[in-house]
Scaffold this active site. Sequence first.
Site, PDB file in Angstrom:
ATOM      1  CE1 TYR A 266      -3.185   2.931   0.510  1.00  0.00           C
ATOM      2  CE2 TYR A 266      -3.682   2.112   2.707  1.00  0.00           C
ATOM      3  CZ  TYR A 266      -3.915   3.006   1.685  1.00  0.00           C
ATOM      4  OH  TYR A 266      -4.879   3.972   1.843  1.00  0.00           O
ATOM      5  CB  CYS A 267       0.959   4.311   0.142  1.00  0.00           C
ATOM      6  SG  CYS A 267       1.502   6.039  -0.003  1.00  0.00           S
ATOM      7  CB  ILE A 268       5.865   4.664   0.579  1.00  0.00           C
ATOM      8  CG1 ILE A 268       7.365   4.711   0.255  1.00  0.00           C
ATOM      9  CG2 ILE A 268       5.644   4.360   2.042  1.00  0.00           C
ATOM     10  CD1 ILE A 268       7.679   5.250  -1.117  1.00  0.00           C
ATOM     11  N   GLY A 270       3.886  -0.270  -1.125  1.00  0.00           N
ATOM     12  CA  GLY A 270       3.779  -0.900  -2.437  1.00  0.00           C
ATOM     13  C   GLY A 270       4.962  -0.575  -3.328  1.00  0.00           C
TER      14      GLY A 270
END
Length: 536
Positions: A266-268, A270
């Site tokens: 998720y987000c950074i 990811g």
Amino acid sequence: MPNPFVQVAAAWLAHPVELARAWQELATVSWATGMPSPLAEAAEGDDRFADEAWRVHPFFHGLMQQYLGLTRTLERQIYDTPGADERAARNAAFWLRHWCNAFAPSNFLPTNPVALRRAFESGGASLRAGYQEWLRDLLAGDLRMVDRTRFELGRDLAATPGRVVLRNAMMELIQYTPLNAQVHAVPLVLVPPWINKYYILDLTQQQSMVRHLVAQGFDVFVVSWKNPGSAMAGLSFEDHLFDGILAALEAARAIAGVPQVHAVGYCIGGTALATLMAWLNRRYPPGRELPVAHWTLLATLTDFARPGDIASFISEESVAWLEELMARQGFLDAQQIGWSFRMLRPNTQVWRYVVHKYLLGEATPAMAPLAWNADGTRQPRATHAFCLRELYLANKLARPDALELRGQPIDLGRIRQELYAVGALADHITPWRSTYCSAALVGAPVRYVLTASGHILGIINPPGSSAKQQYWAGPLLRDASAKEWLATREPVAGSWWEDWCTWLAQRCGALRVPAAQAHPDYPWLGDAPGIYVRES
């Protein structure tokens, strides 16, 4: 990078005829009354001017029209600056909007009809309550968005039952207790961003992605990152990949007794997962199975060419200033990070709270996502500097072999494991078109899903939470733009979680009985949510 306002001003001065016309247009907008033909109306969803008084009262209606007409004209003229650099114009417009938002008539008592009416009807009680809220914020040293005293970790938030099965200097790994007699053979390992605490994935019982996945029969693990202090200033991006994510993958494989897992970033988190996937695909010889069979990216960028409004904060000068600050502190403080993100959406993240709390006298709200958002973490100097320079400024991850980690060049095109990628339509932190372009860099087949709402509520999107839920889904089209892809899709009512769980169930193997005892190499170290998440 020079000051964008200086660049825009210099460009206008080099075109005096166009400048004179622009001044004439501004003068016309500034002095017009807007009655009876309106200069401008509030945009849909702009709740600053939602009250009826802004439309029916001549004074407030004219004030709103002049404000909106003037600010929109100024912004358009900046974008239309003759001969100006595109990035300079975009940055100047971004900061202009900040000034315009700050001076909106809705932000001041004498020019806010709702605040005046409430003060009159309450006999001044609303103003007294607003003053008390202001005092509380002053003592707290922050504009509080949420009353965190209403929430307790392990009771109201992060309350899904589970156990800590691994703890190292970087993270704890939590395995959740199955709700069913059997679970899918392939476990899920969730990698949240380290810029916040993990329990965005495990909010209240009704808003928990973790609980939903466990209820669907999945064996779920989550990484809980340690909140770093100054002693961890040298913690690197590589450390997050190998001592964090890879260690979690290996533990989940061993505990589940399977060769491969499904990884979710998720987000950074990811971004780091995608980097690790490219590293593993380069490292492992052909024919050898990677520890990840297939994977999911949630609101994730690997191509930082267009990272959204945050680009206005990132330049060589700003990064150098942050590096100097972090060299003194050893980290970037949670409050410093929080205000940076607030300034990306000042109307909803700053001025809305000023108006509702101080002018209208409303109590600080108690909402689970806001409680999580206020529970920030520090960012270690080395990791944060790497992300700013190598990812945002240089955009090396988007270019094959431009980035090297532990002796291996990183090329996302080498990744062959099937990907499920999710973007959010109103996401201003990881714009959905950029998440689409990021997913297109992966060499494997990609199912791309676009969900309504933004960076948080678009991802934390349980079935039945809203009548307006919808998403678009289908194979990513490598020869088409994000806009062209969307034109080929029809909206589906409901939560994208349902589509995802169907996709996962088809790939995560047959059902098995979960182990009743701890793995000898990974003893149970305590109950969820663990100790790292409680560190302030």
